[in-house]
Structures are given as C-alpha cells and as structure tokens.
Design a protein around this motif. Structure first.
Motif, PDB file in Angstrom:
ATOM      1  N   TYR A   1     -16.401   1.749  -8.214  1.00 44.76           N
ATOM      2  CA  TYR A   1     -17.061   3.055  -8.402  1.00 44.76           C
ATOM      3  C   TYR A   1     -17.918   3.308  -7.097  1.00 44.76           C
ATOM      4  CZ  TYR A   1     -19.226   6.825 -11.260  1.00 44.76           C
ATOM      5  OH  TYR A   1     -19.675   7.976 -11.823  1.00 44.76           O
ATOM      6  N   ARG A   2     -19.367   3.478  -7.008  1.00 41.14           N
ATOM      7  CA  ARG A   2     -19.993   3.883  -5.932  1.00 41.14           C
ATOM      8  C   ARG A   2     -20.451   2.700  -4.972  1.00 41.14           C
ATOM      9  NH1 ARG A   2     -24.435   8.292  -7.460  1.00 41.14           N
ATOM     10  NH2 ARG A   2     -23.830   9.159  -5.647  1.00 41.14           N
ATOM     11  N   ASN A   3     -19.850   1.606  -5.136  1.00 45.01           N
ATOM     12  CA  ASN A   3     -20.547   0.489  -4.646  1.00 45.01           C
ATOM     13  C   ASN A   3     -19.321  -0.473  -3.795  1.00 45.01           C
ATOM     14  OD1 ASN A   3     -23.120   0.845  -5.248  1.00 45.01           O
ATOM     15  ND2 ASN A   3     -22.677   0.731  -7.380  1.00 45.01           N
ATOM     16  N   GLY A   4     -18.217  -0.023  -3.688  1.00 40.06           N
ATOM     17  CA  GLY A   4     -17.181  -0.801  -3.374  1.00 40.06           C
ATOM     18  C   GLY A   4     -17.165  -1.515  -1.938  1.00 40.06           C
ATOM     19  N   VAL A   5     -17.833  -0.767  -1.086  1.00 41.19           N
ATOM     20  CA  VAL A   5     -18.269  -1.237   0.365  1.00 41.19           C
ATOM     21  C   VAL A   5     -19.265  -2.150   0.150  1.00 41.19           C
ATOM     22  CG1 VAL A   5     -18.714  -0.830   2.653  1.00 41.19           C
ATOM     23  CG2 VAL A   5     -17.143   0.724   1.365  1.00 41.19           C
ATOM     24  N   ALA A   6     -20.469  -2.065  -0.328  1.00 39.62           N
ATOM     25  CA  ALA A   6     -21.544  -2.965  -0.638  1.00 39.62           C
ATOM     26  C   ALA A   6     -20.965  -4.346  -1.181  1.00 39.62           C
ATOM     27  CB  ALA A   6     -22.419  -2.422  -1.432  1.00 39.62           C
TER      28      ALA A   6
ATOM     29  N   VAL B   1       3.930   0.626  -5.381  1.00 47.34           N
ATOM     30  CA  VAL B   1       4.334  -0.487  -6.553  1.00 47.34           C
ATOM     31  C   VAL B   1       4.404   0.330  -7.981  1.00 47.34           C
ATOM     32  CG1 VAL B   1       3.535  -2.082  -7.970  1.00 47.34           C
ATOM     33  CG2 VAL B   1       3.114  -2.495  -5.774  1.00 47.34           C
TER      34      VAL B   1
ATOM     35  N   ALA C   1     -10.614   5.855  -0.823  1.00 46.47           N
ATOM     36  CA  ALA C   1     -11.800   5.831  -0.973  1.00 46.47           C
ATOM     37  C   ALA C   1     -12.751   4.929   0.134  1.00 46.47           C
ATOM     38  CB  ALA C   1     -12.252   5.234  -2.357  1.00 46.47           C
ATOM     39  N   SER C   2     -12.109   3.969   0.498  1.00 46.27           N
ATOM     40  CA  SER C   2     -12.648   2.952   1.491  1.00 46.27           C
ATOM     41  C   SER C   2     -12.905   3.323   2.668  1.00 46.27           C
ATOM     42  CB  SER C   2     -11.703   1.548   1.554  1.00 46.27           C
ATOM     43  OG  SER C   2     -11.848   0.934   0.308  1.00 46.27           O
TER      44      SER C   2
ATOM     45  N   GLU D   1       0.952  -1.246   0.022  1.00 43.91           N
ATOM     46  CA  GLU D   1       0.079   0.032   0.065  1.00 43.91           C
ATOM     47  C   GLU D   1       0.952   1.156  -0.057  1.00 43.91           C
ATOM     48  OE1 GLU D   1      -3.211   1.204  -0.008  1.00 43.91           O
ATOM     49  OE2 GLU D   1      -2.196   3.228   0.241  1.00 43.91           O
ATOM     50  N   SER D   2       0.542   1.954  -0.934  1.00 38.10           N
ATOM     51  CA  SER D   2       1.411   3.315  -1.032  1.00 38.10           C
ATOM     52  C   SER D   2       1.312   4.355   0.115  1.00 38.10           C
ATOM     53  CB  SER D   2       1.098   4.020  -2.498  1.00 38.10           C
ATOM     54  OG  SER D   2      -0.352   4.618  -2.346  1.00 38.10           O
TER      55      SER D   2
ATOM     56  N   ILE E   1     -23.189   2.954   2.886  1.00 38.07           N
ATOM     57  CA  ILE E   1     -24.653   2.498   2.448  1.00 38.07           C
ATOM     58  C   ILE E   1     -24.352   1.115   1.821  1.00 38.07           C
ATOM     59  CG2 ILE E   1     -26.570   3.205   1.117  1.00 38.07           C
ATOM     60  CD1 ILE E   1     -25.758   6.094   1.274  1.00 38.07           C
TER      61      ILE E   1
ATOM     62  N   ALA F   1     -19.537   6.475   2.615  1.00 39.98           N
ATOM     63  CA  ALA F   1     -20.677   6.489   3.364  1.00 39.98           C
ATOM     64  C   ALA F   1     -21.156   5.212   4.121  1.00 39.98           C
ATOM     65  CB  ALA F   1     -21.626   7.130   2.551  1.00 39.98           C
TER      66      ALA F   1
HETATM   67  C1  FAD Z   1     -17.600  10.026  -0.872  1.00 42.90           C
HETATM   68  C2  FAD Z   1     -17.728   8.585  -1.133  1.00 42.90           C
HETATM   69  C3  FAD Z   1     -18.913   8.064  -0.858  1.00 42.90           C
HETATM   70  C4  FAD Z   1     -19.250   6.631  -0.980  1.00 42.90           C
HETATM   71  N1  FAD Z   1     -20.066   6.038  -0.622  1.00 42.90           N
HETATM   72  C5  FAD Z   1     -20.555   4.523  -0.757  1.00 42.90           C
HETATM   73  C6  FAD Z   1     -21.277   3.937  -0.022  1.00 42.90           C
HETATM   74  O1  FAD Z   1     -22.062   4.546   0.630  1.00 42.90           O
HETATM   75  N2  FAD Z   1     -21.427   2.617  -0.265  1.00 42.90           N
HETATM   76  C7  FAD Z   1     -20.501   1.899  -1.089  1.00 42.90           C
HETATM   77  O2  FAD Z   1     -20.550   0.576  -1.144  1.00 42.90           O
HETATM   78  N3  FAD Z   1     -19.369   2.619  -1.753  1.00 42.90           N
HETATM   79  C8  FAD Z   1     -19.271   3.702  -1.348  1.00 42.90           C
HETATM   80  N4  FAD Z   1     -18.083   4.504  -2.184  1.00 42.90           N
HETATM   81  C9  FAD Z   1     -17.416   3.828  -3.088  1.00 42.90           C
HETATM   82  C10 FAD Z   1     -16.268   2.964  -2.387  1.00 42.90           C
HETATM   83  O3  FAD Z   1     -15.762   3.707  -0.960  1.00 42.90           O
HETATM   84  C11 FAD Z   1     -15.202   2.348  -2.991  1.00 42.90           C
HETATM   85  O4  FAD Z   1     -15.761   1.770  -4.187  1.00 42.90           O
HETATM   86  C12 FAD Z   1     -14.248   1.516  -2.581  1.00 42.90           C
HETATM   87  O5  FAD Z   1     -13.906   1.952  -1.277  1.00 42.90           O
HETATM   88  C13 FAD Z   1     -13.214   1.086  -3.291  1.00 42.90           C
HETATM   89  O6  FAD Z   1     -12.199   0.524  -2.585  1.00 42.90           O
HETATM   90  P1  FAD Z   1     -10.692   0.118  -3.334  1.00 42.90           P
HETATM   91  O7  FAD Z   1     -10.197  -0.680  -2.146  1.00 42.90           O
HETATM   92  O8  FAD Z   1     -11.033  -0.353  -4.555  1.00 42.90           O
HETATM   93  O9  FAD Z   1     -10.055   1.505  -3.138  1.00 42.90           O
HETATM   94  P2  FAD Z   1      -9.489   2.532  -2.536  1.00 42.90           P
HETATM   95  O10 FAD Z   1     -10.086   2.451  -0.821  1.00 42.90           O
HETATM   96  O11 FAD Z   1      -9.176   3.706  -2.950  1.00 42.90           O
HETATM   97  O12 FAD Z   1      -8.081   1.636  -2.079  1.00 42.90           O
HETATM   98  C14 FAD Z   1      -6.962   1.730  -3.200  1.00 42.90           C
HETATM   99  C15 FAD Z   1      -5.723   1.788  -2.488  1.00 42.90           C
HETATM  100  O13 FAD Z   1      -4.538   1.495  -3.399  1.00 42.90           O
HETATM  101  C16 FAD Z   1      -3.513   2.169  -3.024  1.00 42.90           C
HETATM  102  N5  FAD Z   1      -2.570   2.203  -4.186  1.00 42.90           N
HETATM  103  C17 FAD Z   1      -2.908   3.119  -5.331  1.00 42.90           C
HETATM  104  N6  FAD Z   1      -1.941   2.968  -6.224  1.00 42.90           N
HETATM  105  C18 FAD Z   1      -0.886   2.162  -5.573  1.00 42.90           C
HETATM  106  C19 FAD Z   1       0.372   1.706  -5.730  1.00 42.90           C
HETATM  107  N7  FAD Z   1       0.950   2.008  -7.115  1.00 42.90           N
HETATM  108  N8  FAD Z   1       1.173   0.904  -4.976  1.00 42.90           N
HETATM  109  C20 FAD Z   1       0.551   0.795  -3.902  1.00 42.90           C
HETATM  110  N9  FAD Z   1      -0.792   1.017  -3.398  1.00 42.90           N
HETATM  111  C21 FAD Z   1      -1.291   1.939  -4.399  1.00 42.90           C
HETATM  112  C22 FAD Z   1      -4.140   3.363  -2.569  1.00 42.90           C
HETATM  113  O14 FAD Z   1      -3.310   4.141  -1.790  1.00 42.90           O
HETATM  114  C23 FAD Z   1      -5.235   3.090  -1.981  1.00 42.90           C
HETATM  115  O15 FAD Z   1      -5.321   2.963  -0.611  1.00 42.90           O
HETATM  116  C24 FAD Z   1     -17.861   5.838  -1.746  1.00 42.90           C
HETATM  117  C25 FAD Z   1     -16.792   6.589  -2.208  1.00 42.90           C
HETATM  118  C26 FAD Z   1     -16.627   7.931  -1.799  1.00 42.90           C
HETATM  119  C27 FAD Z   1     -15.571   8.595  -2.082  1.00 42.90           C
END
Ligand code: FAD
Length: 391
Positions: free
Chosen positions: A342-347, A173, A38-39, A30-31, A45, A43
C-alpha cells in the motif's frame, strides 16, 4: 530449477538480491520495464502516514525496516556507485487548529521511542520559513528520512545484475502453476515480448521453479484468483506534481491530511499525493492536480510562482487492512507472496526482502510474521485499509 519472482518492483528486486546473496538461483520476471510502476512513482518518505493508527506489530515492522536503511544505502553506494539520496530531512506536521492527531501522535512517538518536538506556529516558521501564517502549532520528527525512488531502483537493478540474478523484463506471467498442492513454476503470456527481446523466454513457455514469490504489486490478485485465493489487493492511484524551486525553499517533509511536500537535495519539491479508487485508469487529471495545488497554496502560499516541472502517477498495491501480505500461501507449498504494501512499500522494502529471503531459505525471520500472513483473517474495518478516505 530455482526461485522465480513475479514482479520487478522494489519488493521483488530487493528480495531477489537477498535470496541471491544466500546462494539461491533467482529469476525475476517483469511484464514491463523493471521498477517503473509504483516503486518508481512513490515519494520515498520513510515513515508511514499517521503511524499511530496502525497496530503495534506494524510499527515494529516499520521500525525494523527503517533501521536497515543506512546500511543498505552504504552497500548500494559501495556496490553500484549510485547514491539513493537517503537523508534525514525530518518530517513536520503543521496544525491549523485541527487537533485530532496532536495527542495520539505524541503518545505513539513516546511509546516507540521516536524523537518528537512540539512547537508553536512561530517556531515552526523559523525552521520552515515559507509555511503559511495560519499554522498554529506543529510537530517535528527530526529523524524521519527520505530517498529518491528512481535512484533506489536503478541501484537495486545494477546490484541484481552484479549478483547474477536473471532478469526477464517485458515478459508477463500469465499463470502460476500449482500441481498437487505444490508450486511447479509459472507460465508466460505469449504476447508479452517485443520482437528481439528475451530470447530465453519463448512464446507460451513456462519456467519451472521450486519456489515462486508473487511480488506483482497491484496486479497480484489477478494471478491468485485462478487458485481460489483472494487477498483483495486493489490499485489505489496516486498523482504527484514536481516543482522546481531553489534548494532550501522547503526544508523538511511537510505533511498535512491528504497533502505532503518532499524536498529533494537539488531544490525540487514533490507535492503529493491523491488517493483514488479508479481501477487502473492512468494519467494525471485536472481535478486531482487542482486539488493538490489548492492544498499547496494553503500550506505554502509563497510557492505559487514556482515552476511545475512535471507530474506523474502510480498505483499503490492497496490491502484491505493497510498491511502487507508476507508469507506462504496455504494449500500451495512453495508459493510465497510479498505484496499489498500500500502506502509503505519503499519504507518496508528492506525488512520485506530480509524476512522473505529467510522464510524461503527455511531460516527464522527476525520479525514475527504471523500478523502479515496471507492466510490471516483480514480486519476489514481497519481504518487504514483502502476504502478509507482518512488514510
Ligand atoms: C504516488 C505514490 C506515492 C507513494 N509514496 C510512498 C512513500 O512516500 N513511501 C513509501 O514507503 N511508499 C510509498 N508509496 C507506495 C510504494 O511505492 C509501494 O507500496 C511499493 O512501490 C510497492 O512495490 P511493489 O514492488 O510491490 O509494486 P510495484 O512497484 O508496482 O511492482 C510490481 C511489478 O509487478 C509487475 N507485474 C505485474 N503483473 C505482472 C505479471 N503478470 N507478470 C510479470 N510482472 C508483473 C508490474 O509491472 C510491476 O513492475 C507510494 C506509491 C505511490 C503510487
């Protein structure tokens, strides 16, 4: 050798746990700090916004994921002592005379067997007393749940530690290493480690791996582009405001068009979220915060005197058709991707973790994965992709 997961958001971390439970040797790279993008910002939901606009395969994926949450919550509590505050607070959609979603929402609910209660404005104000008098009717989904993202991330982090996942935070990475059509590992950026941290990750080194899972959220495409792969995952910025209210002031998740309110058990209320296509420009901005507050005052005029406790933002990993990419990349054996939620990563995190762990361990996943393949033909005219303002 083993499995390297690039990205320590909810997708990477929960998948790491599932893989480790099946005996894999897993390293998460993790960088920044684990789980702070985002996670952390979301919110919490546990229901898509306007699920009736998605293809049926997406609704089925969501349903499968939501069914896994009660057991996951119990498991995290038992293993880590952390309560993620998963609760069925219900989701209320008020209608101010704008009827376009009224019928499709109910038809979708019947088709997917989601309990829904249509009601008039007066009945809506009985269950949600601070709702504006101008609300004419409402739909209530009593089964919709929510959770607190920072607690979820904290619990999953602790669980990773207990399971023996190796975590390298503050380690970026730089490159995915592919030789003769097969992944061989990842190369680390030389400038990503503050002094004194991550002794194992020396400057400019690489980590060899049999398999790599790319779960870098909004940053995923940057690592795929040198391989000639373009999934077109783009950041979609979302700003959120946190209000301090007395518990019970807002009782349900309330959602109307671009605005939603999410009441936490302690009385705090999240007001979100903007949908901005501004690249990785961070920070909260006057115009967008003003827009959220404007919407809030229309929907809940009685909350105007509430204290604003804080605000934050995050970058949703937007995909062109609104659906995640889950699977192995064609032409790079052993390189998997789980991104673009996108908007549904936690779900979608529980089903993503289970299905990706199954795929990577060579077992059949419980859900048909073809519609989410990273090699699929993208429907760029889909209404829920990132260029759309209606999502
Ligand atoms: C304001 C907001 C409201 C939301 N509300 C909801 C909701 O109500 N319900 C829902 O289900 N979803 C919701 N979402 C969406 C959800 O949060 C995301 O879809 C989800 O968190 C994506 O998870 P992830 O692990 O893919 O991404 P992230 O949490 O962004 O994690 C990706 C990680 O990769 C790391 N990374 C990137 N590049 C590198 C690299 N080169 N080397 C090492 N590490 C790297 C980053 O630092 C980061 O920590 C919301 C998002 C936002 C922003």
């Amino acid at each position: 050798m083993g499995i390297v997961i690039v990205g320590g958001g909810i997708i990477g971390c929960l998948t790491a746990c599932r893989l480790r439970q099946q005996g894999a040797d897993v390293t998460v790279v993790e960088s920044g700090d684990i789980g702070r993008e985002a996670s952390w910002a979301g919110a919490g939901i546990l229901c898509p916004i306007h699920p009736w606009l998605y293809p049926d395969c997406f609704s089925e994926l969501v349903q499968h994921s939501l069914d896994l949450y009660p057991a996951l919550q119990h498991q995290l509590l038992a293993q880590t002592g952390i309560d993620i505050e998963w609760q069925r607070s219900g989701l209320l959609i008020p209608f101010f005379g704008d009827e376009s979603h009224w019928q499709p929402a109910q038809e979708w609910s019947q088709r997917f067997n989601w309990e829904v209660e249509p009601m008039d404005g007066a009945a809506a104000r009985v269950i949600e007393p601070s709702l504006a008098p101008s609300v004419q009717r409402a739909l209530l989904w009593p089964q919709v749940a929510q959770l607190r993202n920072p607690r979820l991330l904290k619990a999953v982090c602790k669980w990773m530690e207990q399971l023996g996942v190796e975590v390298r935070s503050h380690t970026k990475v730089r490159r995915l290493l592919v030789r003769d059509g097969e992944i061989t590992g990842v190369e680390l950026a030389s400038d990503s480690e503050p002094a004194g941290e991550n002794i194992g990750a020396q400057l400019g080194t690489q980590i060899d791996a049999d398999q790599v899972l790319l779960a870098a959220g909004s940053w995923s495409d940057a690592l795929l582009e040198p391989l000639g792969v373009a999934l077109a995952i783009r950041p979609v910025k979302g700003q959120i405001i946190l209000l301090a209210t007395a518990p019970g002031t807002v009782r349900h998740i309330v959602k109307h068009d671009a605005l939603y309110l999410v009441p936490r058990a302690d009385g705090r209320v999240l007001v979100g979220a903007t949908m901005e296509h501004v690249g990785f420009r961070d920070g909260n901005t006057v115009a967008e915060v003003h827009g959220l507050l404007d919407g809030l005052m229309c929907m809940f005029p009685g909350l105007t005197q509430c204290e604003i406790e804080r605000q934050w933002m995050g970058f949703r990993p937007g995909s062109p058709d609104g659906m995640p990419f889950l699977g192995e990349i064609d032409g790079a054996r052993g390189l998997f991707v789980a991104s673009g939620h996108y908007r549904n990563g936690v779900a979608l995190a529980p089903v993503t973790a289970e299905c990706m762990a199954a795929l990577m361990m060579g077992d059949p996943p419980e859900v048909e994965m073809a519609p989410f393949s990273p090699n699929r033909k993208i429907n760029r005219s889909a209404t829920l992709g990132y260029p759309s303002k209606s999502s």
